[in-house]
Design a protein around this motif. Structure first.
Motif, mmCIF file in Angstrom:
data_model
loop_
_atom_site.group_PDB
_atom_site.id
_atom_site.type_symbol
_atom_site.label_atom_id
_atom_site.label_comp_id
_atom_site.label_asym_id
_atom_site.label_seq_id
_atom_site.Cartn_x
_atom_site.Cartn_y
_atom_site.Cartn_z
ATOM 1 N N ASN A 76 47.407 55.001 19.289
ATOM 2 C CA ASN A 76 46.855 56.166 18.606
ATOM 3 C C ASN A 76 45.443 55.910 18.083
ATOM 4 O O ASN A 76 44.594 56.804 18.099
ATOM 5 C CB ASN A 76 47.786 56.631 17.471
ATOM 6 C CG ASN A 76 48.185 55.510 16.542
ATOM 7 O OD1 ASN A 76 48.573 54.443 16.996
ATOM 8 N ND2 ASN A 76 48.097 55.736 15.248
ATOM 9 N N ASN A 79 43.083 56.258 20.983
ATOM 10 C CA ASN A 79 42.929 57.670 21.328
ATOM 11 C C ASN A 79 41.917 58.356 20.409
ATOM 12 O O ASN A 79 41.041 59.089 20.855
ATOM 13 C CB ASN A 79 44.311 58.349 21.232
ATOM 14 C CG ASN A 79 44.229 59.857 21.336
ATOM 15 O OD1 ASN A 79 44.156 60.557 20.330
ATOM 16 N ND2 ASN A 79 44.220 60.377 22.557
ATOM 17 N N ARG A 83 38.148 59.839 21.269
ATOM 18 C CA ARG A 83 37.717 61.202 20.944
ATOM 19 C C ARG A 83 36.437 61.190 20.114
ATOM 20 O O ARG A 83 35.538 61.991 20.323
ATOM 21 C CB ARG A 83 38.851 61.960 20.234
ATOM 22 C CG ARG A 83 39.963 62.342 21.229
ATOM 23 C CD ARG A 83 41.048 63.191 20.598
ATOM 24 N NE ARG A 83 41.885 62.403 19.706
ATOM 25 C CZ ARG A 83 42.225 62.769 18.475
ATOM 26 N NH1 ARG A 83 41.798 63.908 17.984
ATOM 27 N NH2 ARG A 83 42.992 61.999 17.735
ATOM 28 N N LYS A 151 54.476 62.233 32.896
ATOM 29 C CA LYS A 151 53.193 62.360 32.208
ATOM 30 C C LYS A 151 53.235 63.624 31.376
ATOM 31 O O LYS A 151 54.220 64.336 31.381
ATOM 32 C CB LYS A 151 52.058 62.513 33.227
ATOM 33 C CG LYS A 151 51.809 61.306 34.101
ATOM 34 C CD LYS A 151 50.644 61.619 35.050
ATOM 35 C CE LYS A 151 50.547 60.601 36.157
ATOM 36 N NZ LYS A 151 49.499 60.947 37.115
ATOM 37 N N GLY A 152 52.145 63.917 30.698
ATOM 38 C CA GLY A 152 52.063 65.190 29.985
ATOM 39 C C GLY A 152 52.049 65.018 28.487
ATOM 40 O O GLY A 152 52.097 63.915 27.965
ATOM 41 N N LYS A 153 51.981 66.175 27.807
ATOM 42 C CA LYS A 153 51.737 66.191 26.362
ATOM 43 C C LYS A 153 52.864 65.551 25.549
ATOM 44 O O LYS A 153 52.615 64.805 24.601
ATOM 45 C CB LYS A 153 51.552 67.652 25.926
ATOM 46 C CG LYS A 153 50.530 67.794 24.825
ATOM 47 C CD LYS A 153 50.292 69.252 24.481
ATOM 48 C CE LYS A 153 49.832 69.340 23.026
ATOM 49 N NZ LYS A 153 49.818 70.712 22.528
ATOM 50 N N VAL A 154 54.106 65.860 25.929
ATOM 51 C CA VAL A 154 55.253 65.314 25.183
ATOM 52 C C VAL A 154 55.269 63.794 25.300
ATOM 53 O O VAL A 154 55.461 63.076 24.314
ATOM 54 C CB VAL A 154 56.583 65.923 25.697
ATOM 55 C CG1 VAL A 154 57.784 65.226 25.069
ATOM 56 C CG2 VAL A 154 56.621 67.415 25.409
ATOM 57 N N ARG A 156 52.676 61.892 26.013
ATOM 58 C CA ARG A 156 51.508 61.331 25.318
ATOM 59 C C ARG A 156 51.753 61.206 23.817
ATOM 60 O O ARG A 156 51.496 60.165 23.213
ATOM 61 C CB ARG A 156 50.258 62.179 25.577
ATOM 62 C CG ARG A 156 49.000 61.505 25.004
ATOM 63 C CD ARG A 156 47.734 62.199 25.434
ATOM 64 N NE ARG A 156 47.621 63.501 24.828
ATOM 65 C CZ ARG A 156 47.334 64.622 25.487
ATOM 66 N NH1 ARG A 156 47.127 64.607 26.783
ATOM 67 N NH2 ARG A 156 47.263 65.770 24.856
ATOM 68 N N THR A 157 52.300 62.251 23.221
ATOM 69 C CA THR A 157 52.581 62.216 21.778
ATOM 70 C C THR A 157 53.578 61.100 21.459
ATOM 71 O O THR A 157 53.404 60.353 20.501
ATOM 72 C CB THR A 157 53.127 63.576 21.296
ATOM 73 O OG1 THR A 157 52.153 64.566 21.626
ATOM 74 C CG2 THR A 157 53.373 63.591 19.800
#
Ligand SMILES: [Mn+2]
Length: 246
Positions: A76, A79, A83, A151-154, A156-157
């Motif tokens: 995190n 990440n 950003r 993969k994807g948002k779930v 990644r979180t």
């Protein structure tokens, strides 16, 4: 078969990272990392923030990974740093302020070079690593069996923050469910993210974030041996930062 040394959250503790790599049998000459048994270091994220030398860790790890001498998946803190370096509007807190301060103290050219290298590292890295024919999964904050291969948002979180509920403790820390206690699957998961006083083994998972930044140790898990190698931290010990389970 390749052998790996998976290294926990470094958070700018460059000296301890150097000590640990030496202890694991790596030699570091003219920017190249070498092991006589051809082992591969694997960094499970949170390279920077809070510690004294985040920029040196960013540089070394980015060099090794981009030279294909090491593997990496983000945490995190990585990440958020990515950003920030990409010009996004992020809060400069929770340790990011130390990394930003280090970067700002350097000559502009050097800052730019290191920022670009870190961005290249981040952009080429998968969210988590599937190694040894899926027998080994490395994910910063862990993973659930049904997310492996996806993969994807779930995903990644989960791999960046763990199994969070969205709620917070009184002291501001996010509430995290104990996903490892429920994990029942063949793939062995190595993760970090939550500082523990000693490596926490639970089913086929192990948390190797032994809180180097809070005065604990910097730890690595050797694969396939499943043995731990740790070096002491040079930071002051902050007992309250460590989570006890069971
Ligand atoms: Mn983390």
């Amino acid at each position: 078969m390749k052998k790996f040394d998976i290294i926990g959250d470094i958070h700018g503790c460059h000296e301890e990272m150097t000590d640990l790599l030496k202890e694991l049998g790596y030699s570091h000459q003219s920017g190249k990392l070498h092991h006589s048994d051809n082992r591969v270091p694997v960094f499970l994220g949170d390279l920077t923030d809070r510690g004294p030398a985040s920029v040196k860790v960013m540089e070394d790890v980015a060099d090794w990974v981009l030279q294909k001498e090491a593997l990496y998946c983000p945490g995190n803190h990585c990440n958020k740093l990515y950003r920030y370096l990409s010009g996004r509007n992020v809060m400069i807190n929770n340790g990011l302020e130390t990394t930003v301060e280090e970067l700002k103290s350097l000559p502009k050219e050097k800052t730019e070079r290191i920022a670009n290298k870190f961005k290249a590292l981040y952009e080429q890295s998968p969210l988590y690593l599937q190694l040894d024919a899926n027998r080994l999964i490395v994910a910063h904050a862990g993973i659930r069996p049904d997310l492996i291969g996806k993969k994807g948002k779930v995903v990644r979180t989960f791999v960046l923050y763990g199994d969070i509920t969205g709620e917070k403790h009184a002291d501001g820390r996010p509430v995290r469910r104990d996903w490892a206690a429920k994990y029942n699957f063949d793939s062995f998961v190595v993760y970090g993210h939550t500082p523990v006083p000693k490596p926490r083994w639970k089913g086929s998972t192990v948390n190797i974030d032994t809180g180097c930044i809070f005065g604990g140790q910097l730890s690595a898990l050797r694969w396939p041996e499943k043995t731990v190698c740790s070096v002491p931290s040079n930071q002051p010990y902050l007992k309250e930062k460590f989570q006890s389970f069971d």
